[in-house]
Design a protein around this motif. Structure first.
Motif, short mmCIF file in Angstrom:
data_model
loop_
_atom_site.label_atom_id
_atom_site.label_comp_id
_atom_site.label_asym_id
_atom_site.label_seq_id
_atom_site.Cartn_x
_atom_site.Cartn_y
_atom_site.Cartn_z
N LEU A 123 0.85 -1.18 0.00
CA LEU A 123 0.00 0.00 0.00
C LEU A 123 0.89 1.23 0.00
N VAL A 124 0.64 2.14 -0.93
CA VAL A 124 1.38 3.40 -0.97
C VAL A 124 0.87 4.29 0.16
N ILE A 125 1.74 4.59 1.14
CA ILE A 125 1.30 5.36 2.31
C ILE A 125 1.88 6.77 2.34
N HIS A 126 2.82 7.05 1.46
CA HIS A 126 3.37 8.41 1.39
C HIS A 126 4.04 8.60 0.04
N GLU A 127 3.97 9.82 -0.47
CA GLU A 127 4.66 10.11 -1.71
C GLU A 127 5.35 11.45 -1.62
N ARG A 128 6.50 11.52 -2.20
CA ARG A 128 7.29 12.74 -2.24
C ARG A 128 7.65 13.04 -3.68
N VAL A 129 7.24 14.20 -4.16
CA VAL A 129 7.53 14.59 -5.55
C VAL A 129 8.94 15.17 -5.59
N LEU A 130 9.79 14.53 -6.40
CA LEU A 130 11.17 14.98 -6.54
C LEU A 130 11.36 15.87 -7.75
N SER A 131 10.60 15.58 -8.80
CA SER A 131 10.63 16.39 -10.02
C SER A 131 9.34 16.10 -10.77
N LEU A 179 8.21 6.94 -3.36
CA LEU A 179 7.05 6.39 -2.68
C LEU A 179 7.48 5.61 -1.45
N THR A 180 6.70 5.75 -0.39
CA THR A 180 6.84 4.88 0.77
C THR A 180 5.72 3.85 0.69
N ILE A 181 6.09 2.58 0.66
CA ILE A 181 5.12 1.50 0.46
C ILE A 181 5.18 0.55 1.66
N LEU A 182 4.04 0.28 2.24
CA LEU A 182 3.95 -0.73 3.30
C LEU A 182 3.65 -2.06 2.64
N THR A 183 4.63 -2.94 2.64
CA THR A 183 4.48 -4.22 1.95
C THR A 183 4.32 -5.37 2.94
N GLU A 212 5.62 -8.35 2.38
CA GLU A 212 6.82 -9.19 2.34
C GLU A 212 8.06 -8.52 2.96
N TYR A 213 8.20 -7.21 2.78
CA TYR A 213 9.44 -6.52 3.18
C TYR A 213 9.21 -5.33 4.10
N GLY A 214 8.03 -5.21 4.65
CA GLY A 214 7.75 -4.08 5.53
C GLY A 214 7.77 -2.77 4.77
N ILE A 215 8.37 -1.75 5.37
CA ILE A 215 8.44 -0.43 4.74
C ILE A 215 9.50 -0.45 3.64
N VAL A 216 9.08 -0.06 2.45
CA VAL A 216 9.97 0.04 1.29
C VAL A 216 9.83 1.44 0.70
N ARG A 217 10.96 2.07 0.44
CA ARG A 217 10.96 3.38 -0.24
C ARG A 217 11.49 3.16 -1.64
N ALA A 218 10.67 3.49 -2.63
CA ALA A 218 11.01 3.16 -4.01
C ALA A 218 10.79 4.35 -4.93
N PHE A 219 11.71 4.53 -5.87
CA PHE A 219 11.59 5.59 -6.86
C PHE A 219 10.73 5.10 -8.02
N VAL A 220 9.90 6.00 -8.51
CA VAL A 220 9.13 5.69 -9.71
C VAL A 220 9.33 6.85 -10.68
N LYS A 221 9.72 6.53 -11.92
CA LYS A 221 10.08 7.54 -12.89
C LYS A 221 9.11 7.55 -14.06
N LEU A 222 8.95 8.71 -14.65
CA LEU A 222 8.20 8.86 -15.89
C LEU A 222 6.82 8.24 -15.81
N VAL A 223 6.14 8.49 -14.67
CA VAL A 223 4.81 7.88 -14.47
C VAL A 223 3.83 8.33 -15.53
N LYS A 224 3.84 9.61 -15.87
CA LYS A 224 2.89 10.13 -16.85
C LYS A 224 3.07 9.47 -18.21
#
Length: 262
Positions: free
Chosen positions: A8-16, A22-26, A28-40
């Protein structure tokens, strides 16, 4: 290394414009912070599945303690949370609290289940914000090692005394028979408050929402769980302050309307 996780995405920070963290509560791995690029540019499906409060199946690339999202497929998106600003504010606070308390790098299925159940009950209006807030706070604290000891009086062991004082600093109880004068830093619990708190921390996960209290009782319960949380964690949460500003405004309007009708 590529890994998969449900989270579940629980927080997002816009970098550009095209880059978010994204902070994701998973599960399997608990809290995971993951970059996502070029979403649009990746299209609407990818964008929706990485939105705040989207519960999705993620394919993650893990390299040197950093995660990036290769793909994501939505399992459920809590669209209707955004229909109510108080629900959105509470969910944001829950996300900040989960980020503080949930483990990183290890299994966190029960944390995720609690969060998802709370969002479901809020979105479907099966429970109010006043109900969900103390349940989430106290159960999250319990799971992360801050469980209060509400079994009985710390001095005599009594389980069902006429009254109990609760000490937020230690998470313990002393009955009114052992302590005649209200101790400094304690809260005198009603029987309903103590019963609700015991239910939240000691019940199986599928039963924690199975209790009833009046609206005013839930509001007071929320004040107690919040005092306990702040005493244990010794920190403040900006998202909680924002939630309170909205909730206080709503309660003030409701009180004014009731006065005008009487």
């Amino acid at each position: 290394m590529q890994v998969t996780a449900n989270g579940l995405v629980i927080h997002e920070r816009v970098l550009s414009n095209d880059n978010r963290l994204l902070t994701i509560l998973t599960a399997e791995y608990g809290i995971v912070r993951a970059f996502v690029k070029l979403v649009k540019k990746l299209g609407g499906t990818m964008s929706a599945s990485t939105d705040l409060f989207a519960y999705s199946s993620f394919v993650l690339f893990h390299n040197k303690d950093q995660y990036s999202i290769n793909s994501a497929e939505a399992n459920r998106i809590f669209y209707h949370l955004r229909d109510d600003l108080e629900m959105t504010a509470l969910a944001s606070y829950m996300g900040q609290l989960a980020e503080e308390l949930a483990p990183e790098g290890e299994e966190a299925e029960e944390y995720l289940k609690l969060f998802l159940n709370c969002l479901h009950l809020l979105e479907q209006k099966k429970r109010t914000v006043d109900f969900i807030k103390p349940v989430f706070e106290l159960r999250m604290l319990t799971m992360s090692g801050y469980m209060p000891d509400l079994v009985g009086c710390q001095q005599c062991g009594e389980y069902e005394a006429e009254g109990f004082y609760f000490f937020p600093a230690t998470g313990t109880l002393v009955c009114t028979d052992c302590q005649k004068v209200p101790p400094q830093g304690s809260i005198l619990l009603t029987k309903a408050q103590l019963a609700a708190m015991r239910h939240i921390i000691y019940s199986e996960s599928g039963r924690i929402f199975g209790f009833k209290m009046s609206g005013e009782g839930l509001q007071n319960l929320g004040k107690i769980t919040e005092i306990y949380l702040k005493a244990q964690l010794e920190k403040s949460f900006p998202s909680l302050d924002f939630y309170h500003s909205l909730r206080d405004m709503t309660l003030s309007v409701m009180k004014t309307a009731q006065q005008q009708q009487s």
